[in-house]
Write a protein that holds these residues in place. Structure first.
Motif, PDB file in Angstrom:
ATOM      1  N   LEU A  12     -64.681  46.176  22.635  1.00  0.00           N
ATOM      2  CA  LEU A  12     -64.113  44.624  22.055  1.00  0.00           C
ATOM      3  C   LEU A  12     -62.456  45.295  21.450  1.00  0.00           C
ATOM      4  N   ASP A  16     -59.071  43.446  22.635  1.00  0.00           N
ATOM      5  CA  ASP A  16     -58.024  42.797  21.759  1.00  0.00           C
ATOM      6  C   ASP A  16     -56.556  43.528  21.601  1.00  0.00           C
ATOM      7  N   THR A  19     -55.326  42.369  24.836  1.00  0.00           N
ATOM      8  CA  THR A  19     -54.645  41.014  24.862  1.00  0.00           C
ATOM      9  C   THR A  19     -53.477  40.883  23.988  1.00  0.00           C
ATOM     10  N   PHE A  55     -57.359  39.768  15.162  1.00  0.00           N
ATOM     11  CA  PHE A  55     -58.014  39.160  16.362  1.00  0.00           C
ATOM     12  C   PHE A  55     -59.245  40.012  16.319  1.00  0.00           C
ATOM     13  N   TYR A  56     -59.522  41.346  16.209  1.00  0.00           N
ATOM     14  CA  TYR A  56     -60.575  42.037  16.149  1.00  0.00           C
ATOM     15  C   TYR A  56     -61.609  41.472  15.073  1.00  0.00           C
ATOM     16  N   ASN A  59     -63.098  38.073  16.347  1.00  0.00           N
ATOM     17  CA  ASN A  59     -64.051  38.376  17.504  1.00  0.00           C
ATOM     18  C   ASN A  59     -65.329  38.992  16.963  1.00  0.00           C
ATOM     19  N   ASN A  67     -62.911  32.414  17.846  1.00  0.00           N
ATOM     20  CA  ASN A  67     -62.309  33.165  18.833  1.00  0.00           C
ATOM     21  C   ASN A  67     -61.162  32.354  19.497  1.00  0.00           C
ATOM     22  N   SER A  71     -56.989  33.163  19.226  1.00  0.00           N
ATOM     23  CA  SER A  71     -56.378  33.581  20.473  1.00  0.00           C
ATOM     24  C   SER A  71     -55.289  32.671  20.584  1.00  0.00           C
ATOM     25  N   GLU A 105     -64.119  35.375  31.505  1.00  0.00           N
ATOM     26  CA  GLU A 105     -65.107  35.952  30.457  1.00  0.00           C
ATOM     27  C   GLU A 105     -66.332  35.332  30.268  1.00  0.00           C
ATOM     28  N   TYR A 125     -71.927  40.777  22.071  1.00  0.00           N
ATOM     29  CA  TYR A 125     -71.127  41.628  23.105  1.00  0.00           C
ATOM     30  C   TYR A 125     -71.716  42.716  23.692  1.00  0.00           C
TER      31      TYR A 125
END
Length: 280
Positions: A12, A16, A19, A55-56, A59, A67, A71, A105, A125
């Motif tokens: 994960l 990130d 991303t 972001f991590y 998530n 989430n 984004s 996803e 996840y």
């Protein structure tokens, strides 16, 4: 290293990082950095690093809406801080990217049984593994690279306005997999998972086709604008030439009048000199 990547949390975090890197790639492809950040590249790196950490953390909460919100926010925040946003094309392209990425996803999580028994506010996840994650990251990289290569980068308001109607499709796609995905998570027994997956795959291809059509439409509009500009330029040059021709004719006419007056004066002077000579 292999053992580290076997943990879903590590994958994960890696996702990130990828991303945020792709966000940076799209930012730098469609916009120019502000003068201050051109000199302070370490500060740009720090801003994107903070975005990656946020972001991590978002998530990890496992909340679908959080989430998706993260984004969008973490794309826009470093963009408006570090870059001069002179057009909205990059943001429109990002919505297409986000719709396709989110759809991939969702399909991946369904294929690897990641949505079974899940909760909208407690997403898991555990379905992530190095192979599936690696394939997804590669697809995201190719998708972002294609957008950066063929995406129009002109700061033209008319092109922006022409592109706005196309935004409806990626927004609809995002809302579809968010709303229908939540319905599935709440009541998976009565939900037709096959139809849901089929619809998402169709939407992915439709988004790709509409994006290609948008770029074709943009290219045609650019050619039309350039043709109009050339036409205006030629018309302006023709008007200038007409004015110059008229001015030249007026100057020639004035010169002819002066020459006629000069000839008349010389003729009169000769007669006057002849009269004086005869008198002498």
């Amino acid at each position: 290293m292999v053992e580290l990547l076997s943990h879903s949390s590590s994958l994960l975090l890696l996702g990130d990082i990828v991303t945020i890197f792709l966000y940076h790639m799209m930012h730098s492809s469609f916009y120019r950095k502000r003068a201050f950040f051109e000199r302070k590249k370490i500060l740009v790196f720090l801003i994107y690093s903070i975005c990656c950490i946020l972001f991590y953390y978002a998530n990890l909460q496992g909340i679908a809406l959080l989430n998706m919100s993260a984004s969008i926010i973490l794309y826009l925040v470093p963009l408006y801080i570090c870059y001069k946003v002179n057009n909205y094309r990059g943001i429109i392209y990002f919505l297409f990217y986000l719709a396709i990425q989110g759809s991939i996803e969702i399909v991946s999580s369904i294929i690897f049984d990641g949505m079974t028994g899940a909760d909208t506010n407690n997403m898991s996840y555990e379905w992530m593994n190095p192979v599936s994650s690696g394939v997804m990251f590669l697809i995201y990289l190719i998708l972002a690279w294609i957008i950066c290569i063929i995406g129009n980068k002109d700061g033209n308001r008319k092109l922006d306005k022409a592109a706005f109607p196309y935004v409806g499709l990626p927004i609809f796609t995002i809302m579809f997999f968010m709303i229908d995905g939540n319905r599935f998570l709440k009541n998976s027994e009565e939900f037709n998972l096959y139809q849901y997956t089929e619809m998402i795959v169709i939407l992915v291809f439709v988004n790709i086709l509409v994006f290609a059509f948008l770029e074709k439409h943009t290219e045609l509009m650019k050619q039309e604008f350039e043709a109009r500009q050339n036409e205006y330029k030629l018309q302006s040059e023709a008007d200038i030439m007409a004015i110059a021709t008229k001015t030249m004719k007026e100057r020639l006419a004035a010169s002819e009048d002066i020459m006629q007056q000069d000839r008349a004066m010389r003729h009169d002077r000769r007669h006057f000199e002849a009269l004086l000579l005869s008198l002498l």
